[in-house]
Design an enzyme around this catalytic site. Structure first.
Site, PDB file in Angstrom:
ATOM      1  N   LYS A 171       0.833  -1.203   0.000  1.00 25.05           N
ATOM      2  CA  LYS A 171       0.000   0.000   0.000  1.00 25.05           C
ATOM      3  C   LYS A 171       0.870   1.256   0.000  1.00 25.05           C
ATOM      4  O   LYS A 171       1.464   1.619   1.009  1.00 25.05           O
ATOM      5  CB  LYS A 171      -0.896   0.030   1.248  1.00 25.05           C
ATOM      6  CG  LYS A 171      -1.972   1.082   1.108  1.00 25.05           C
ATOM      7  CD  LYS A 171      -2.364   1.706   2.434  1.00 25.05           C
ATOM      8  CE  LYS A 171      -1.658   3.004   2.699  1.00 25.05           C
ATOM      9  NZ  LYS A 171      -1.914   4.106   1.780  1.00 25.05           N
ATOM     10  N   GLY A 224       6.723   6.004   7.936  1.00 20.67           N
ATOM     11  CA  GLY A 224       5.719   7.075   7.975  1.00 20.67           C
ATOM     12  C   GLY A 224       5.803   7.811   9.288  1.00 20.67           C
ATOM     13  O   GLY A 224       6.880   7.904   9.902  1.00 20.67           O
ATOM     14  N   SER A 225       4.672   8.312   9.724  1.00 17.69           N
ATOM     15  CA  SER A 225       4.668   9.161  10.916  1.00 17.69           C
ATOM     16  C   SER A 225       4.706   8.325  12.201  1.00 17.69           C
ATOM     17  O   SER A 225       4.365   7.141  12.201  1.00 17.69           O
ATOM     18  CB  SER A 225       3.412  10.034  10.911  1.00 17.69           C
ATOM     19  OG  SER A 225       2.273   9.208  11.028  1.00 17.69           O
ATOM     20  N   GLY A 229       2.873   4.780  13.061  1.00 19.76           N
ATOM     21  CA  GLY A 229       3.813   3.724  13.470  1.00 19.76           C
ATOM     22  C   GLY A 229       3.365   3.046  14.756  1.00 19.76           C
ATOM     23  O   GLY A 229       3.424   1.822  14.890  1.00 19.76           O
ATOM     24  N   GLU A 246       9.978   2.706  10.521  1.00 20.82           N
ATOM     25  CA  GLU A 246      10.891   3.845  10.324  1.00 20.82           C
ATOM     26  C   GLU A 246      10.027   5.086  10.439  1.00 20.82           C
ATOM     27  O   GLU A 246       9.073   5.244   9.670  1.00 20.82           O
ATOM     28  CB  GLU A 246      11.555   3.799   8.945  1.00 20.82           C
ATOM     29  CG  GLU A 246      12.623   2.739   8.792  1.00 20.82           C
ATOM     30  CD  GLU A 246      13.794   2.879   9.748  1.00 20.82           C
ATOM     31  OE1 GLU A 246      13.997   3.981  10.306  1.00 20.82           O
ATOM     32  OE2 GLU A 246      14.478   1.875   9.952  1.00 20.82           O
ATOM     33  N   CYS A 280      13.376  12.097   6.080  1.00 17.79           N
ATOM     34  CA  CYS A 280      13.448  11.783   7.512  1.00 17.79           C
ATOM     35  C   CYS A 280      14.877  11.945   8.018  1.00 17.79           C
ATOM     36  O   CYS A 280      15.106  12.071   9.212  1.00 17.79           O
ATOM     37  CB  CYS A 280      12.867  10.412   7.822  1.00 17.79           C
ATOM     38  SG  CYS A 280      13.310   9.171   6.644  1.00 17.79           S
ATOM     39  N   GLN A 327       0.721  19.714   4.329  1.00 18.77           N
ATOM     40  CA  GLN A 327       2.102  19.823   4.792  1.00 18.77           C
ATOM     41  C   GLN A 327       2.535  21.290   4.816  1.00 18.77           C
ATOM     42  O   GLN A 327       3.256  21.718   5.719  1.00 18.77           O
ATOM     43  CB  GLN A 327       3.024  18.980   3.908  1.00 18.77           C
ATOM     44  CG  GLN A 327       4.478  18.975   4.363  1.00 18.77           C
ATOM     45  CD  GLN A 327       4.673  18.407   5.767  1.00 18.77           C
ATOM     46  OE1 GLN A 327       4.190  17.332   6.081  1.00 18.77           O
ATOM     47  NE2 GLN A 327       5.372  19.148   6.638  1.00 18.77           N
ATOM     48  N   GLU A 379       9.299  17.072  14.829  1.00 16.83           N
ATOM     49  CA  GLU A 379       9.630  16.984  13.406  1.00 16.83           C
ATOM     50  C   GLU A 379       8.655  17.853  12.605  1.00 16.83           C
ATOM     51  O   GLU A 379       7.448  17.728  12.748  1.00 16.83           O
ATOM     52  CB  GLU A 379       9.544  15.544  12.925  1.00 16.83           C
ATOM     53  CG  GLU A 379       9.976  15.414  11.480  1.00 16.83           C
ATOM     54  CD  GLU A 379       9.988  13.988  10.990  1.00 16.83           C
ATOM     55  OE1 GLU A 379       8.965  13.309  11.135  1.00 16.83           O
ATOM     56  OE2 GLU A 379      11.026  13.559  10.459  1.00 16.83           O
TER      57      GLU A 379
HETATM   58  P1  ADP Z   1       2.267  11.200   6.727  1.00 18.24           P
HETATM   59  O1  ADP Z   1       1.668  12.094   7.777  1.00 18.24           O
HETATM   60  O2  ADP Z   1       3.681  11.490   6.432  1.00 18.24           O
HETATM   61  O3  ADP Z   1       1.414  11.014   5.517  1.00 18.24           O
HETATM   62  P2  ADP Z   1       1.352   8.665   7.705  1.00 18.24           P
HETATM   63  O4  ADP Z   1       1.921   7.848   8.819  1.00 18.24           O
HETATM   64  O5  ADP Z   1      -0.011   9.185   7.852  1.00 18.24           O
HETATM   65  O6  ADP Z   1       2.412   9.777   7.427  1.00 18.24           O
HETATM   66  O7  ADP Z   1       1.401   7.848   6.360  1.00 18.24           O
HETATM   67  C1  ADP Z   1       2.353   6.839   6.059  1.00 18.24           C
HETATM   68  C2  ADP Z   1       1.643   5.659   5.442  1.00 18.24           C
HETATM   69  O8  ADP Z   1       0.784   5.081   6.442  1.00 18.24           O
HETATM   70  C3  ADP Z   1       0.732   6.027   4.264  1.00 18.24           C
HETATM   71  O9  ADP Z   1       0.812   5.020   3.284  1.00 18.24           O
HETATM   72  C4  ADP Z   1      -0.622   6.064   4.915  1.00 18.24           C
HETATM   73  O10 ADP Z   1      -1.673   5.830   4.007  1.00 18.24           O
HETATM   74  C5  ADP Z   1      -0.518   4.940   5.907  1.00 18.24           C
HETATM   75  N1  ADP Z   1      -1.521   4.988   6.987  1.00 18.24           N
HETATM   76  C6  ADP Z   1      -2.154   6.068   7.488  1.00 18.24           C
HETATM   77  N2  ADP Z   1      -3.048   5.704   8.441  1.00 18.24           N
HETATM   78  C7  ADP Z   1      -2.973   4.361   8.555  1.00 18.24           C
HETATM   79  C8  ADP Z   1      -3.635   3.365   9.375  1.00 18.24           C
HETATM   80  N3  ADP Z   1      -4.559   3.690  10.267  1.00 18.24           N
HETATM   81  N4  ADP Z   1      -3.284   2.089   9.209  1.00 18.24           N
HETATM   82  C9  ADP Z   1      -2.335   1.733   8.324  1.00 18.24           C
HETATM   83  N5  ADP Z   1      -1.704   2.588   7.512  1.00 18.24           N
HETATM   84  C10 ADP Z   1      -1.998   3.895   7.624  1.00 18.24           C
END
Ligand code: ADP
Length: 477
Positions: A171, A224-225, A229, A246, A280, A327, A379
């Site tokens: 995904k 991701g965030s 995470g 990460e 990052c 952003q 961050e």
């Molecule tokens: P950012 O704020 O940098 O977009 P996210 O952590 O929201 O960081 O996004 C990183 C990835 O995690 C993206 O592919 C996003 O679609 C996915 N993501 C966001 N919410 C969820 C969730 N509840 N479960 C699994 N994946 C998610």
């Protein structure tokens, strides 16, 4: 407009789509990309589960050939894919082509690793018994990626997962599906059996969440965030699943009195502002000792004046737009927070208008910041950097380590003693001497400590730690 569909069980499916918008020119739609559902995700997981027994026993030559073909095609199409990347994410064309080349190199590296799979044979402590230690694939791997490296991060997760015999549900981030679609298409045409690699584009809260909730996903690798995470971690523990995270960084770069000023300024400008600060590994805290502080700030400010912020595809652009409106708001909110906290705005801070409508922000430099301010602790993920003045090396090291994160850390110095001490005592996973904190090789471990990362390192041969599980077998001779 054609809809770029999801790949589930070897078939392209999906009719609902979302627009992929170019942040350098918001009038331009890069393409329409499928919006997957929870049902699509379940089907993809079932397909990956069904494909696992055969793929996990596939020959290493088959894996080598497919990974190599993918690496070769990505390299042959580097200019076209690089332009696609620049259009959907907004990093400059040279940066985007560089990232595409890196994705190709990652596939080439893991094509080689597939031929080097090995175990150990060692004697038992008991007579007439042999012990073999082998690495088995995990099963279905869920891959969840962010928007800031639209081709390199998918590559560094997909290539090892396949190399070691796993099947995948992938995904990508909602904002950047185009490069992900392209590499899945390349691997599909390279001959992957159906169901081995499934692509489900769509929302994190729908597709990502369905992956987290599935008992059939054996491992999740996430970039991701921090907030997401933590969700990945909690859900994975619930399912007794292996996971790798990460997340953020607040990477320090120390500049000592004895630094080569040109080296220090180049490293700081690159780490802080290239890729619009959206890495990052970007350095957002410049920790500078008193003797060089004013000279360094003057030289860095001069350098920032020369950096061109414009359309990512335009020749001569150094810094592209921020990735999207959300952003951009985060960045401008933090600029306001910095002002209110009493940091001095030494450069930038303003939105810019260009020929094409986009999310353009000046590179922004705060001075007189303290390490306790929110702009120094949280961050931001944009082109916003603060300079923290310190008295000496000891205070610089303590300040560098005083952060909830620990991904990358840098030092600019001509002192071997300080460089060596910093390498040993930095609490980051990656340490750079006289180099930007961002910009890493593809064949060595990548990852951090503390709040930045969780689980085994990514990339290089260390990737095997996550994508395999060790088996110890005993045989009576
Ligand atoms: P950012 O704020 O940098 O977009 P996210 O952590 O929201 O960081 O996004 C990183 C990835 O995690 C993206 O592919 C996003 O679609 C996915 N993501 C966001 N919410 C969820 C969730 N509840 N479960 C699994 N994946 C998610």
């Amino acid at each position: 407009m054609t809809i770029y569909q999801n790949l589930i069980a070897g078939e392209w499916v999906g009719s609902d789509a979302t627009k992929n918008i170019n942040p350098s020119d918001t009038n331009e739609v890069v393409g329409l990309y499928a919006d997957g559902t929870a049902e699509d995700t379940k089907n993809a997981i079932a397909a990956a589960k069904a494909a696992f027994p055969a793929w996990s026993r596939s020959g290493i030559w088959e894996r080598h050939v497919i990974l190599k073909k993918a690496g070769d095609e990505i390299m042959a199409r580097k200019d076209e894919l690089g332009a696609l990347l620049a259009r959907e994410e907004g990093k400059t064309l040279p940066e985007a082509i560089g990232e595409t080349i890196r994705a190709s190199q990652i596939f080439e590296f893991f094509a080689g690793e597939a031929l080097r799979l090995a175990g150990e044979v060692i004697p038992s402590v008991r007579p007439n018994i042999g012990v073999e230690i082998t690495r088995d694939p995990l099963g279905v791997i869920g891959i969840i990626t962010p928007w800031n490296f639209p081709i390199a991060i998918p590559a560094w997760k997909i290539a090892p997962a396949l190399c070691y015999g796993n099947t995948i549900v992938f995904k990508p981030a909602e904002l950047v599906p185009a490069c992900s679609w392209a590499i899945v298409d390349i691997l599909h045409r390279a001959g992957l059996p159906k169901g081995v690699l499934n692509l489900v584009m769509g929302k994190g809260s729908v597709v990502g969440q369905a992956m987290l909730d599935s008992p059939d996903v054996a491992g999740i690798t996430f970039t991701g965030s921090t907030g997401t995470g933590r969700r990945v971690a909690a859900a994975s523990i619930e399912h007794n699943r292996k996971f790798q995270l990460e997340m953020g960084g607040k990477n320090p770069m120390v500049v000592l009195d004895d630094a080569d000023l040109t080296v220090a300024v180049e490293a700081a400008a690159n780490s802080g502002f290239f890729s619009t600060g959206q890495r990052c590994t970007a350095s957002s805290r410049l920790i500078v000792t008193e003797g060089i502080h004013d000279k360094f700030v003057a030289a860095l400010t001069q350098k920032l004046e020369t950096l061109v912020v414009d359309n990512a595809l335009k020749p001569g652009t150094h810094i592209g737009p921020v990735v999207d409106e959300k952003q951009l708001k985060t960045d401008t909110d933090y600029i306001e927070i910095g002002r209110q906290e009493g940091a001095k705005l030494a450069f930038g801070g303003e939105l810019i208008t260009r020929e094409t409508p986009g999310f353009y922000l000046q590179p922004t430099l705060f001075t007189e910041a303290t390490n306790q301010m929110r702009i120094s602790r949280e961050e931001i993920f944009g082109p916003v950097v603060s300079v923290i003045r310190v008295k000496d090396y000891e205070e610089a090291l303590a300040t560098a380590n005083d952060t909830p994160f620990g991904l990358s850390a840098g030092i600019a110095t001509t002192s071997l003693k300080h460089a060596t001490h910093f390498k040993r005592n930095s609490e980051a996973g990656m340490v750079m001497v006289n180099l930007p904190t961002a910009g890493v090789d593809f064949h060595v471990p990548f990852g951090g400590r503390k709040g930045s990362s969780y689980g085994p390192r990514e990339q290089g041969k260390y990737a095997a730690e996550f994508y395999t599980t060790v088996k110890t077998a005993y045989t009576l001779a």
